[in-house]
Design a protein around this motif. Sequence first.
Motif, PDB file in Angstrom:
ATOM      1  N   ASP A  87     157.246  26.051   0.423  1.00 18.39           N
ATOM      2  CA  ASP A  87     156.649  27.352   0.115  1.00 18.39           C
ATOM      3  C   ASP A  87     156.702  28.245   1.332  1.00 18.39           C
ATOM      4  O   ASP A  87     156.198  27.901   2.390  1.00 18.39           O
ATOM      5  CB  ASP A  87     155.180  27.155  -0.302  1.00 18.39           C
ATOM      6  N   ARG A  88     157.327  29.404   1.123  1.00 19.07           N
ATOM      7  CA  ARG A  88     157.405  30.310   2.271  1.00 19.07           C
ATOM      8  C   ARG A  88     156.808  31.648   1.920  1.00 19.07           C
ATOM      9  O   ARG A  88     157.045  32.192   0.840  1.00 19.07           O
ATOM     10  CB  ARG A  88     158.885  30.519   2.658  1.00 19.07           C
ATOM     11  N   LEU A  89     156.020  32.134   2.823  1.00 17.81           N
ATOM     12  CA  LEU A  89     155.417  33.448   2.644  1.00 17.81           C
ATOM     13  C   LEU A  89     156.517  34.493   2.793  1.00 17.81           C
ATOM     14  O   LEU A  89     157.166  34.576   3.820  1.00 17.81           O
ATOM     15  CB  LEU A  89     154.332  33.655   3.707  1.00 17.81           C
ATOM     16  N   VAL A  90     156.750  35.242   1.702  1.00 18.81           N
ATOM     17  CA  VAL A  90     157.811  36.244   1.792  1.00 18.81           C
ATOM     18  C   VAL A  90     157.280  37.668   1.890  1.00 18.81           C
ATOM     19  O   VAL A  90     157.975  38.563   2.332  1.00 18.81           O
ATOM     20  CB  VAL A  90     158.790  36.152   0.598  1.00 18.81           C
ATOM     21  N   ALA A  91     156.043  37.862   1.432  1.00 23.26           N
ATOM     22  CA  ALA A  91     155.482  39.217   1.519  1.00 23.26           C
ATOM     23  C   ALA A  91     153.965  39.156   1.454  1.00 23.26           C
ATOM     24  O   ALA A  91     153.406  38.200   0.954  1.00 23.26           O
ATOM     25  CB  ALA A  91     156.014  40.097   0.389  1.00 23.26           C
ATOM     26  N   ALA A  92     153.347  40.181   2.005  1.00 20.87           N
ATOM     27  CA  ALA A  92     151.881  40.325   1.855  1.00 20.87           C
ATOM     28  C   ALA A  92     151.642  41.641   1.127  1.00 20.87           C
ATOM     29  O   ALA A  92     152.252  42.656   1.432  1.00 20.87           O
ATOM     30  CB  ALA A  92     151.221  40.352   3.234  1.00 20.87           C
ATOM     31  N   LEU A  93     150.801  41.559   0.126  1.00 22.12           N
ATOM     32  CA  LEU A  93     150.535  42.762  -0.669  1.00 22.12           C
ATOM     33  C   LEU A  93     149.098  43.217  -0.449  1.00 22.12           C
ATOM     34  O   LEU A  93     148.222  42.412  -0.158  1.00 22.12           O
ATOM     35  CB  LEU A  93     150.746  42.467  -2.164  1.00 22.12           C
ATOM     36  N   SER A  94     148.897  44.523  -0.606  1.00 24.10           N
ATOM     37  CA  SER A  94     147.520  45.035  -0.496  1.00 24.10           C
ATOM     38  C   SER A  94     147.288  46.089  -1.576  1.00 24.10           C
ATOM     39  O   SER A  94     148.146  46.327  -2.437  1.00 24.10           O
ATOM     40  CB  SER A  94     147.286  45.607   0.902  1.00 24.10           C
ATOM     41  N   ALA A  95     146.130  46.702  -1.513  1.00 23.45           N
ATOM     42  CA  ALA A  95     145.730  47.657  -2.558  1.00 23.45           C
ATOM     43  C   ALA A  95     146.842  48.659  -2.845  1.00 23.45           C
ATOM     44  O   ALA A  95     147.432  49.235  -1.933  1.00 23.45           O
ATOM     45  CB  ALA A  95     144.469  48.382  -2.139  1.00 23.45           C
ATOM     46  N   GLY A  96     147.115  48.868  -4.133  1.00 24.65           N
ATOM     47  CA  GLY A  96     148.126  49.832  -4.534  1.00 24.65           C
ATOM     48  C   GLY A  96     149.475  49.184  -4.798  1.00 24.65           C
ATOM     49  O   GLY A  96     150.336  49.766  -5.453  1.00 24.65           O
ATOM     50  N   ASP A  97     149.673  47.966  -4.341  1.00 23.91           N
ATOM     51  CA  ASP A  97     150.941  47.273  -4.591  1.00 23.91           C
ATOM     52  C   ASP A  97     150.893  46.624  -5.957  1.00 23.91           C
ATOM     53  O   ASP A  97     149.828  46.351  -6.491  1.00 23.91           O
ATOM     54  CB  ASP A  97     151.161  46.186  -3.532  1.00 23.91           C
ATOM     55  N   PHE A  98     152.089  46.402  -6.524  1.00 30.62           N
ATOM     56  CA  PHE A  98     152.123  45.723  -7.819  1.00 30.62           C
ATOM     57  C   PHE A  98     153.106  44.568  -7.790  1.00 30.62           C
ATOM     58  O   PHE A  98     153.969  44.493  -6.934  1.00 30.62           O
ATOM     59  CB  PHE A  98     152.435  46.708  -8.956  1.00 30.62           C
ATOM     60  N   PHE A  99     152.925  43.659  -8.739  1.00 34.31           N
ATOM     61  CA  PHE A  99     153.811  42.506  -8.824  1.00 34.31           C
ATOM     62  C   PHE A  99     153.849  41.979 -10.254  1.00 34.31           C
ATOM     63  O   PHE A  99     153.072  42.415 -11.113  1.00 34.31           O
ATOM     64  CB  PHE A  99     153.361  41.404  -7.856  1.00 34.31           C
TER      65      PHE A  99
END
Lengths: 381, 386
Positions: free
Chosen positions: B322-334
């Motif tokens: 498992d590799r961390l590829v991104a960090a998301l915060s308020a306003g981001d979507f997935f």
Amino acid sequence: MVRPRKVFLATSMLIHNRRRMALSLGATAFTVLIMFMEMGFFNGINDSQSLLAGAFNADLIMMSDRSVHMNKFNRFNRVRLQQGLAFPEVSEVIPVYKGIVTLENKETKQSRLIFLLAFPPDAAPLDIGLSPSVLNELKKPGTILFDSRSRAIYGGMERDQIVTVDGRDCRVAGFFDFGPNFSNDGTILMGQGTFLQYRPPSSRDQVSYGLIRTKPGVDVQSLKKDILRNLPPDIILLTPEEMRQREVRYTITAVPIGAIFGVGLVIGFFIGVMICYQILYNEIADHMPQYATLKAMGFSEKYLFRLVIRQSLLVSLLGFVFGMGFSFILYVAIEASTGILMFMTLGRIAIILTLTVTMCTIAGILAVKKVTSSDPAEVFG
Amino acid sequence: MVEEKTKTSLLRQTNEAGFSIRARHLEPSVDLSGINFSFGEGESRKQVLYNNELKLFPGEIVIMTGPSGSGKTTLLTLIGALRSVQEGRMKVLGKELKGLSPVGLQQTRKNIGFIFQAHNLFESLTAFQTLALAMELFPCSKDEFASRPAEILRELGMEARMHYKPEKLSGGQRQRVAIGRALINHPGLILADEPTAALDKDTGRQVVELFRKRAREEHCTIIIVTHDNRIIDVADRVVNLVDGHIVSNVLVADTLAICNFLQKCPVFSTTDSSFLATAANQMRLETYGPGEVVIREGEEGDKFYLIRSGTAEVCKNIEGEDRLVAALSAGDFFGEVALLKNVKRTATVRAGEMLEVFSLPREEFDMLVRASSSFEEQLKKIYFNV
């Protein structure tokens, strides 16, 4: 501006719709009138029937033990009067004779039955407003006094007119005010002398009543017991008030006429309940959304109950006032035309008032079911 | 940099509106769950509410919408303690209504202000008396009795008609009397059925302002059933009921925030704002604790997500690790890739800290995509490099 602490919702609802208020009050007043009339007749019969008993000017009245009401004509021997007089507490015993005689109508030549009372004129045995001078006339042989409120069947009467009583000529020496009842159409009074003169010798020592007057400060009830204990049991003793009550009791229970009006009173009451119920029910039915709203707002059923009862009490009290006014007018009119006594006493007014309030309260209790059945959820719809 | 700033200010805005309401220490004034309701018995039994769930908080102005026959009124009467709860939990102003006696319901109703479409005013009472009558529900001083009705009628612009009976009042004036009657005892909850229907623009505004004042100053919860678009802007929350189901329950501030979030994204920048609002309205709030998995790589994709607050980590399984590829915060979507390409989840998303996300179910997402060809094209352009 000073405003009341409370909102008088019941009053304002009643007053708001003038037409309905007039209708409600009219209907209630009419019921009150019906009840007053029924009670008026009921009491009128009793009052008229027992008028004579209450009018005896005596402390005790002696009569035959078979004379169970005023319309019985059993007599007893006047020796009992002497025996009564033997008691030291008794100051006076007055003989009274009564009978049914015929009186001829001069205009129609028809003989009609009339009630007759005879007594020693000096003794003043009746409290019916007879003046001593009029009573004195009775001392002259062959005179009578005529009840000016007797029914018209006897024809016009004038002073000093010669009338035929039981086939003998008598002179009308004067008039008095008494009034007819359901048993008798009229009354004449006669002096003891005139009366006995007309009687066959065999029945001259028979009397109808003996009016006993006591010396001042005598206990009438103990005297009554004393006399009854010592005299033969063929007589009874009653005070005028006891005799009056016995008469009323008799009219109510034994004679159907009294009972008819008694039943009429009860029926009037129930008609009143129904009329009041109908009025309240319509009033409530028209205000169902408002009542439901009050319920939705959180007012308790008790509050609504009080509201309805308050309205019914208002209607009953106002209706009563109007009804009593109309009744009074009718009483006067009926008494004037029939001669039956129609009058209101505080006690009788209180009875009808109680009946009216009870009537409206019952109607209110019946109608309030409609209010409590209102669904507060229906206000959103 | 500029974009960052807008994002945080937006975030604060949402937090202000949303957070104060959703704070854990705040007891909801209306809290219902599993509410089923049917009319009739046996054969003629007809269910009108299905398993409804709703939490409303002190100070919220809630607008309830929905076609007629959707069960709005029934739900309102249940919340208003006007009907007995059949099934489910219903807590109103801190009191459980399920199983409460009629007297208990009546006591509860004392603290609720009702505004009905049919005003049901007593035709024999003046406006002043109508309000004074309502005051009889609670003990109050003689002075209050004389002053409070006048005060409220003044606020409603009814000063000149205070001592008029309904027959001398216009429809709008009567409605304001009915509103005054509901407000006079300062209830903790107001239920209003089309309260502005008979009012012109200005008086409607006046009433709405009064509602707002009550909500802000007294933390009164106000539920308004209305179709009046003029007052929709006062709503903190819009609840939409269709066929007995609460199909959406949207905090307006959140919707605005979602729209703004979406619009900031290059993908949606040209999308018609009405479509964004529709999308926003369909979104539901989900919360995840730190480390909790929102979507897992390899599973079927069924939702699209937008982060409201908090942070999330995106991990991909690369060569068994498992590799961390991104960090998301308020306003981001997935979550959109699996839906658009109809493939399994391509990554795992895990909450970093306390995470709040708005989710949009697949069907609604698809519908939205289909409804907007340009939207679809743009998305495809980006993801398929067409």
